[in-house]
Each structure stands twice: as structure tokens, then as C-alpha cells.
Design an enzyme around this catalytic site. Structure first.
Site, PDB file in Angstrom:
ATOM      1  CD  GLU A 117      11.992 -50.656 -32.690  1.00 24.88           C
ATOM      2  OE1 GLU A 117      13.119 -51.072 -33.026  1.00 24.88           O
ATOM      3  OE2 GLU A 117      10.933 -51.073 -33.173  1.00 24.88           O
ATOM      4  CE1 TYR A 224      19.619 -68.244 -36.620  1.00 28.67           C
ATOM      5  CE2 TYR A 224      19.170 -67.312 -34.454  1.00 28.67           C
ATOM      6  CZ  TYR A 224      19.114 -67.230 -35.834  1.00 28.67           C
ATOM      7  OH  TYR A 224      18.558 -66.126 -36.423  1.00 28.67           O
TER       8      TYR A 224
END
Ligand SMILES: *[C@@H]1O[C@H](CO)[C@@H](O)[C@H](O)[C@H]1NC(C)=O
Ligand SMILES: *[C@@H]1O[C@H](CO)[C@@H](O)[C@H](O)[C@H]1NC(C)=O
Ligand SMILES: *[C@@H]1O[C@H](CO)[C@@H](O)[C@H](O)[C@H]1NC(C)=O
Ligand SMILES: *[C@@H]1O[C@H](CO)[C@@H](O)[C@H](O)[C@H]1NC(C)=O
Length: 346
Positions: A117, A224
Site C-alpha cells: 500500500e 490511457y
């Protein structure tokens, strides 16, 4: 990669033979992993990340990844034998699991803190001062670096692939489920769409994509938006490695600094917002590239030499500890894990 390693080992071996070097280093031999006199490194996973366990039967690191002399176990009875005990942060931070602070740590055993994370999602780490010896994260300066993806040289036999994606109809696409006005990426998006049309998928526009539709959908886009949720050192996720590269769209990135991308991503394969003086200027460049097939296709030249490898299996990350085990510092303690995680000077 294994091929290269094997070749390297064979070269070393033949050198040894040539020079009559008698000392043998069985750890260098990728053959017969479970025999021989080199001892196994034992990695104990204290609990599975997100409570999703995977099979560890057989010689898993050898069978799946060709990493020898590496035993990964999840039975806590191995604690006295373990060289490294691995704790995934999430479960300890929410109190679902506890660190076995009452157990006597065998001499030389290392405790490893593992998290993929971004810092803001790791919780309060002050409580973990002076406990861990090893960090396992996506960061390049972790003891064990487990990125979301990495670049590998292509095998010679794949070299000739002419790999420029065709059939594109949308200039810029973005998939977003968690939209916050305050995010840097949302600001960039709002400025960008003033210059170039941006097709948005996901919960924000009530056009969620099934995971099986994700890559085929993105493949129709020239660009993208691989915008990271957190802008923090080395935090480059599957948004780049999978969603953009694997779909064959050129990633436009908002995330850590350009130098972090340059250190890991293919040359001339992405567009970083910091390369421009304004988002508007970046938008103009994207529009030009959509019109200029030749310049656009140059963003895929890297594919002739490189391929992307994704890391998705926790077992591979655990096995990787063994490949680095012998070069871990003899003695190391994270006296202020929180400061390290937030990359503050300690
Ligand atoms: C974790 O998974 C196991 C087996 O699937 C289950 O028995 C257990 O209750 C789960 N624990 C938590 C905290 O979700
Ligand atoms: C090393 O570990 C592997 C995998 O658990 C096992 O099959 C093998 O017997 C072990 N070898 C030694 C020398 O302990
Ligand atoms: C190009 O995309 C269109 C629309 O998705 C599809 O119908 C067509 O088969 C595609 N052509 C090629 C060559 O992939
Ligand atoms: C690991 O950390 C513990 C706790 O601070 C420390 O006592 C131990 O010496 C460290 N071990 C190594 C190998 O660095």
C-alpha cells in the site's frame, strides 16, 4: 530471466573447471533443489494477506519460480526454525492478527514488514518501532523490492514481433472508481478534457467495466490515464504495468516524479505530466500524436526488446526473499518504521 541466469551459472562453472578451482558452491547450481548440502532458507508467513491462503505444497519456490533452497511455510510451529518471519501489515494494523511479541526470537531470525500500500493506507506505524529488521514493499530502497511489475529483456526468439497496436478509435481513456475532486489526478483530468476528449469508464460515469472487459476496452484507446491514487515515491502500480502496457495503450502518468518512472519503465513508453509546462500543453501533444501514426508508433519501439512481467502472486514475493537473503544486512532494525514508510529523514 531463468535462461540468462542458467547461462551465467554455466559460464561461471566452466570458468571454475578451466581454472581448476576446487571449491564448489552448490548454492549457485539451479539443479536438484532439494538435494545437495546447501541448507534451505525458511520463510514463515505469519498470516496470509487479506485472509486468502494459497497452496504451499511441494517445493513451491522451485516448482513455480525456479528459486532453489527456499522453503516457504505458513504453520506457526515453524517459528523456532524460521530465518525470516513475514507479517503483512494490513491484518496487524486492523487488529485481526497480533505480532507474537511474547515469543523469544531465535538468534539471527529476522522479522519482515510487508505492504504494497501507499503510506497513507498503512495506518499508524509508530507502534512498530524497533520490531522489524526487513521491509518488503514496492519501493526500490526496501530490503526486498516487490514491484507491481517490471521490465525484462525479451528472449531472442520473441524479437521479431512487430508489435504496434492497431484499430484505435478513442484518443484518451480513463477508468476511475474512486473520484475525489481534491486528488491531483482529478485536477489533471479536468484540465485535460478541456483540450482533448477523455472517455471515462467506471463508477464515476456509471459505466463500470467487468475485469475481463478492461484490457480489450483500453486497447481501443491511444492513451490511457495511468493516474495513481497516491502520489508517493516509487508508487507505480498495475495501472501502468497491466492496464496500459498490456492493453497496448500509451500510459499518461500522474504519480511519483519522472525519475522514478525512468528508473523502472521502458524508455519512450509513457508520457509524464511533469514533462509539460501545463496540462493544456500535454493535451495538445496527445492530440498531435493521435494524428501522427509514425510518431505515435515510436511509443511501442521498446516492445522489440523488452517485455513486462507482472507480480500478482504473494508466493512469488515470499520466494524472492530467498534470492536476497544472503545480501541482507547482518544487523538492521527499523527504529522508526513510520518515518521510513513516509520516506522522512530519520
Ligand atoms: C479467514 O478465512 C478462514 C478460512 O477461509 C475463516 O475460517 C476465518 O474466519 C477467516 N478469518 C477472518 C478474520 O476473516
Ligand atoms: C528444502 O525445502 C524444500 C521445500 O520445502 C524441501 O522439499 C527440501 O526437502 C528441503 N531440503 C532440505 C535440505 O532441507
Ligand atoms: C476493430 O474494432 C472494431 C470495433 O470494436 C471491430 O469490430 C473490428 O473487428 C476490429 N478490427 C480489427 C482488425 O481488430
Ligand atoms: C532484529 O530486530 C530485533 C528487534 O529490534 C533485534 O533485537 C535483532 O538483533 C535484529 N536482528 C537482526 C538480524 O538484525
Amino acid at each position: 530471466m531463468m535462461k540468462h541466469r542458467l547461462f551465467f551459472v554455466l559460464c561461471i562453472l566452466s570458468l571454475c573447471l578451466l581454472y581448476g578451482w576446487q571449491t564448489s558452491y552448490p548454492a549457485l547450481l539451479p539443479v536438484s533443489p532439494s538435494s545437495g548440502n546447501s541448507r534451505n532458507v525458511t520463510i514463515l508467513l505469519w498470516h496470509w494477506p487479506f485472509n486468502r491462503s494459497l497452496s504451499l505444497s511441494g517445493d513451491i519456490c522451485w516448482d513455480l519460480y525456479r528459486i532453489p533452497h527456499c522453503r516457504v511455510v505458513d504453520q506457526r510451529s515453524f517459528f523456532p526454525l524460521a530465518d525470516v518471519v513475514v507479517f503483512h501489515n494490513r491484518e496487524i494494523i486492523i487488529g485481526q492478527q497480533k505480532l507474537p511479541l511474547d515469543l523469544l526470537r531465535p538468534q539471527g531470525q529476522r522479522w519482515a514488514w510487508m505492504s504494497l500500500e501507499a503510506p497513507a493506507f498503512n495506518g499508524k506505524l509508530r507502534q512498530f518501532a524497533n520490531i522489524f529488521n526487513v521491509t518488503i514493499t514496492y519501493r526500490r530502497d526496501a530490503d526486498i523490492t516487490v514491484p507491481y511489475g517490471e521490465l525484462l529483456p525479451k528472449d531472442p526468439e520473441d524479437h521479431l514481433v512487430k508489435d504496434i497496436p492497431q484499430n484505435k478509435s478513442l484518443p484518451v481513456c480513463w477508468v476511475v472508481s474512486n473520484y475525489r475532486n481534491s486528488h491531483k489526478r482529478s485536477r489533471v483530468y479536468r484540465d485535460l478534457r478541456a483540450t482533448v476528449p477523455v472517455k471515462v469508464y467506471g463508477r464515476l460515469t456509471k459505466t463500470p467495466l467487468l475485469s475481463t472487459d478492461l484490457l480489450p476496452t483500453i486497447s481501443h484507446c491511444y492513451f490511457y490515464l495511468a493516474f495513481e491514487n497516491s502520489v508517493t515515491k516509487d508508487y507505480i502500480t498495475e495501472k501502468l504495468w497491466r492496464n496500459a502496457y498490456q492493453a497496448g495503450a500509451v500510459p499518461v502518468v500522474v504519480g511519483p516524479p519522472l525519475s522514478d518512472y525512468n528508473a523502472v519503465a521502458p524508455p519512450h513508453s509513457f508520457i509524464h505530466v511533469d514533462e509539460f509546462t501545463s496540462v493544456k500543453e500535454m493535451g495538445e501533444v496527445l492530440k498531435q500524436l493521435v494524428e501522427d501514426k509514425k510518431r505515435y508508433s515510436e511509443y511501442f519501439t521498446w516492445r522489440q526488446r523488452w517485455k513486462v512481467k507482472l507480480y500478482t502472486d504473494w508466493r512469488e514475493r515470499l520466494c524472492k526473499i530467498c534470492t536476497q537473503y544472503n545480501i541482507l544486512p547482518q544487523h538492521k532494525v527499523y527504529s522508526d518504521l513510520e518515518a521510513w514508510v513516509f520516506a522522512k529523514k530519520v
